[in-house]
Design a protein around this motif. Sequence first.
Motif, PDB file in Angstrom:
ATOM      1  N   PRO A   1       6.670   8.390 -46.804  1.00  0.00           N
ATOM      2  CA  PRO A   1       6.070   9.674 -46.379  1.00  0.00           C
ATOM      3  C   PRO A   1       4.542   9.624 -46.330  1.00  0.00           C
ATOM      4  O   PRO A   1       3.933  10.168 -45.414  1.00  0.00           O
ATOM      5  N   SER A   2       3.919   8.927 -47.275  1.00  0.00           N
ATOM      6  CA  SER A   2       2.456   8.839 -47.247  1.00  0.00           C
ATOM      7  C   SER A   2       1.976   7.949 -46.105  1.00  0.00           C
ATOM      8  O   SER A   2       0.964   8.244 -45.459  1.00  0.00           O
TER       9      SER A   2
ATOM     10  N   ILE B   1       4.541  17.507 -46.961  1.00  0.00           N
ATOM     11  CA  ILE B   1       3.260  16.941 -47.387  1.00  0.00           C
ATOM     12  C   ILE B   1       2.135  17.440 -46.496  1.00  0.00           C
ATOM     13  O   ILE B   1       2.265  17.436 -45.271  1.00  0.00           O
TER      14      ILE B   1
ATOM     15  N   SER C   1       8.170  14.150 -45.376  1.00  0.00           N
ATOM     16  CA  SER C   1       6.806  14.240 -44.850  1.00  0.00           C
ATOM     17  C   SER C   1       6.481  15.630 -44.317  1.00  0.00           C
ATOM     18  O   SER C   1       5.317  15.993 -44.219  1.00  0.00           O
ATOM     19  N   LYS C   2       7.486  16.436 -43.997  1.00  0.00           N
ATOM     20  CA  LYS C   2       7.211  17.781 -43.503  1.00  0.00           C
ATOM     21  C   LYS C   2       6.662  18.692 -44.596  1.00  0.00           C
ATOM     22  O   LYS C   2       6.047  19.703 -44.307  1.00  0.00           O
TER      23      LYS C   2
ATOM     24  N   ASN D   1      -1.632   9.657 -45.681  1.00  0.00           N
ATOM     25  CA  ASN D   1      -2.198  10.138 -46.944  1.00  0.00           C
ATOM     26  C   ASN D   1      -2.592   8.988 -47.850  1.00  0.00           C
ATOM     27  O   ASN D   1      -2.122   7.872 -47.694  1.00  0.00           O
TER      28      ASN D   1
ATOM     29  N   ILE E   1       3.566   7.442 -43.225  1.00  0.00           N
ATOM     30  CA  ILE E   1       3.817   8.153 -41.971  1.00  0.00           C
ATOM     31  C   ILE E   1       2.732   9.172 -41.693  1.00  0.00           C
ATOM     32  O   ILE E   1       2.289   9.338 -40.565  1.00  0.00           O
ATOM     33  N   ARG E   2       2.275   9.854 -42.742  1.00  0.00           N
ATOM     34  CA  ARG E   2       1.295  10.930 -42.581  1.00  0.00           C
ATOM     35  C   ARG E   2      -0.151  10.469 -42.748  1.00  0.00           C
ATOM     36  O   ARG E   2      -1.068  11.225 -42.471  1.00  0.00           O
TER      37      ARG E   2
END
Length: 170
Positions: free
Chosen positions: A29-30, A6, A3-4, A35, A32-33
């Motif tokens: 990752p999406s 993205i 995620s860092k 997106n 968490i962020r």
Amino acid sequence: YMSKFIKEDDILSSYVSYTFDAINAEIYPSLIRGNTLHIIGNTVRNDINLLHRYLINNKITWLTLPSIVAIEFCLFDLSVTFLRAIVFGGDVFNGIRYEKIKYLNQYGPTESTICATLHEYKVGDLSSNIGKPISNTHAYVVGKNLSPVPIGAIGELYVGGLGVFSGYLN
């Protein structure tokens, strides 16, 4: 960890089947962020031409593919896509053709929560580089007596750290 890389406005895709452990590295990752995430259906997944058009039509910027598919996909004209990054997993790769795209090779067995090492390819890099350990992970190449071998020597990869499944043995 991924995620860092993205960005807030990235549009991600999930290519692998939900029954494969790598789905976690595509979905979380999406989430968490915050997106947008496109889950690629079987029709598009099974036709690389449709995948190329799908990515263009939906302005996908972040694509994760199995290495064998990434190699074939990178033969397409990617300059017409919105891709900012292609992530592939733990295999030989030699498809770098557009320097504006990040090519990230992530490697790791299931027991290490999918990804243990990461390498960002640059033009001219060796095609088999699995990179360096990600945060909270350690990787050692050891010989028969389990002691570290010199850089470049053949050995067995041992992975340790917070990402290794608790209680994993042998």
